[in-house]
Design an enzyme around this catalytic site. Structure first.
Site: not given
Ligand code: SIN
Length: 478
Positions: A149-150, A173-174, A227-228, A249-250, A283, A381
């Protein structure tokens, strides 16, 4: 709004689900739309549609795939204003940032439209006189993408564009918190001319059931997840039985180090941008700010000055720089972190509380000095607008602190001495290192982490490899 859709997009058609769920504006909690939630059976239908479409799409010339991707890119740019409005409405980030994300998202489509035509193989010297060796790269097949969602726009395009460029087909799947940006992208994909089934977007508020289907269905050959770390580990286990290729990508726990020879103003500027982008919900946000003892006080003073200038409020209002957090439990979690830090000697020098007079989900940009390793926010985090500042004495000490985490996504440091820059960049156990900059995200560069921050890279010339299989051909009797 012309691009607002509420159904799922399967095999080139908009389909209703088995029930609906509300999508809320995080700023005022008002309902924006009721979105259709698909069943597991419908997810299976989408996977089958993607499999059928794969037989067609993979045979398109790279040039034709590239052309359709470029159409999609052009449509995203043409509709950037509306895509950004939808994004701010459902996610809460300031409109200026949403516009930035839409452009950033589209840039992956542009980049991989270009890369589609550069999927090269090799000719390798043979091991016997009559032998020749060649390699070709082929699309892996049906790809499932689970996105967060971010960054409801860019995390889709960063996965989907290389998959499509490679010749794969996708089911996306968003997040159930932000499905509308994904559906707007699906509408533009429909207009761009992708054959039915090449892109499928399914919405659900039963993410566990659909996630399990995506990970266990043998037709799906690859899972790409952002995600997490907790959920990533679960999905990785679920993918084991069908031995899927996986990109993850965590989470991150980014150190932001300021050495005593740094340009302090530049470091302050970088820390503000890196910490408060998307209200701290990325992240790669700075999670731990380490400042060398001799410049600690001057850094804190300048940093505080800039933090106090940040405008908090509704993302859609002009001038807003820090919007609401995504949901109540996100705010509750950072309140706990602040409480824990204070109980262990942390000093809140600004912020530290919600700004309920603006919105229950807006949290004041916060600085905590005297931060220590025994605090929860050293290890966790934060995912919110809290900047803990740690003081350190030596290079060795700060490298040890920076690496003292299971995460390894992004790290940043500021300094001038070239030998130290090289040493520190090598010593940081992270997939990405910003040196005198916080602006590391771009389609030309490989985005990804080491340790428990993930597997694989997104973007760059390497980003395509995750969607390709390498085939070796041994030619005999020559
Ligand atoms: C993320 O928070 O995983 C993506 C951040 C970005 O692509 O700059």
């Amino acid at each position: 709004m012309n691009l607002l859709r509420t159904k799922s997009y399967i095999n080139g058609k908009w389909v209703t689900g088995e029930h609906t769920f509300p999508v809320l504006n995080p700023f005022d909690q008002k309902e924006i739309a009721q979105v259709e939630s698909v069943s597991v059976e419908q997810c299976k239908t989408a996977i089958q549609a993607a499999s059928d479409a794969f037989q067609i799409w993979k045979k398109y010339t790279a040039r034709k795939r590239s052309y359709i991707l470029k159409n999609w890119y052009n449509l995203q740019i043409k509709h950037a204003g509306e895509l950004a409005q939808i994004l701010t409405l459902e996610q809460g980030k300031p409109l200026a940032e949403a516009k930035g994300e839409v452009k950033y998202g589209a840039s992956f489509v542009e980049w991989f439209a270009e890369e589609a035509r550069r999927i090269y193989g090799d000719v390798i010297p043979g091991h016997q006189k009559d032998k020749r060796i060649t390699t070709i790269k082929q699309p892996i097949g049906v790809v499932a993408a689970i996105t967060p969602w971010n960054f409801p726009n860019a995390m889709i395009t960063r996965k989907v564009a290389p998959a499509l460029a490679a010749g794969c087909t996708v089911i996306i799947k968003p997040s159930e918190l932000t499905p509308l940006s994904a559906l707007a992208l699906a509408e533009l994909a429909d207009q761009a001319g992708f054959p039915p089934g090449v892109i499928n977007i399914i919405n659900t508020n039963n993410p566990a059931g659909i996630g399990t289907e995506m990970c266990s269905n043998p037709i799906v050959k690859k899972l790409s997840f952002t995600g997490s770390t907790l959920v990533g580990k679960l999905l990785l286990k679920q993918c084991a039985d069908t031995v899927k290729k996986v990109s993850l990508e965590l989470g991150g726990n980014a150190p932001f180090i300021v050495f005593d020879d740094a340009d302090v103003d530049l470091a302050v500027e970088g820390a503000i941008a890196s910490k408060f982008r998307n209200a701290g919900q990325t992240c790669i946000c700075s999670n731990r700010i380490f400042v060398q003892e001799s410049i600690h006080d001057v850094f804190v003073e300048k940093f505080k000055e800039k933090v106090l200038e940040l405008q908090i409020g509704n993302g859609k209002d002009k001038g807003t720089q820090v919007g609401p957090l995504i949901e109540e439990k996100a705010v509750a979690s950072i309140e706990e972190l602040v409480k824990d830090a204070i109980s262990k000697g942390g000093e809140v020098i600004t912020g530290g509380v919600r700004k309920s007079s603006i919105s229950p989900l807006v949290f004041e940009p916060t600085i905590i000095t005297h931060a220590q390793k025994n605090m929860d926010l050293f290890h966790q985090e934060i995912f919110g607008p809290i900047a803990p500042i740690y003081s350190f004495k030596t290079e060795e000490e700060v490298i040890e602190l920076a690496n003292d985490t299971p995460y390894g996504l992004a790290a940043y440091f500021y300094g001038q001495h070239y030998a130290r820059i090289w040493r520190v960049a090598e010593a940081l156990d992270y997939g990405m290192v910003g040196i005198n900059t916080n602006a590391i995200s771009t389609p030309e560069a490989p985005f990804g982490g080491v340790k428990e921050s993930g597997i694989g890279r997104e973007g760059s010339k390497y980003g395509m490899d995750d969607f390709l299989e390498l085939k070796y051909m041994c030619w005999g009797g020559i």
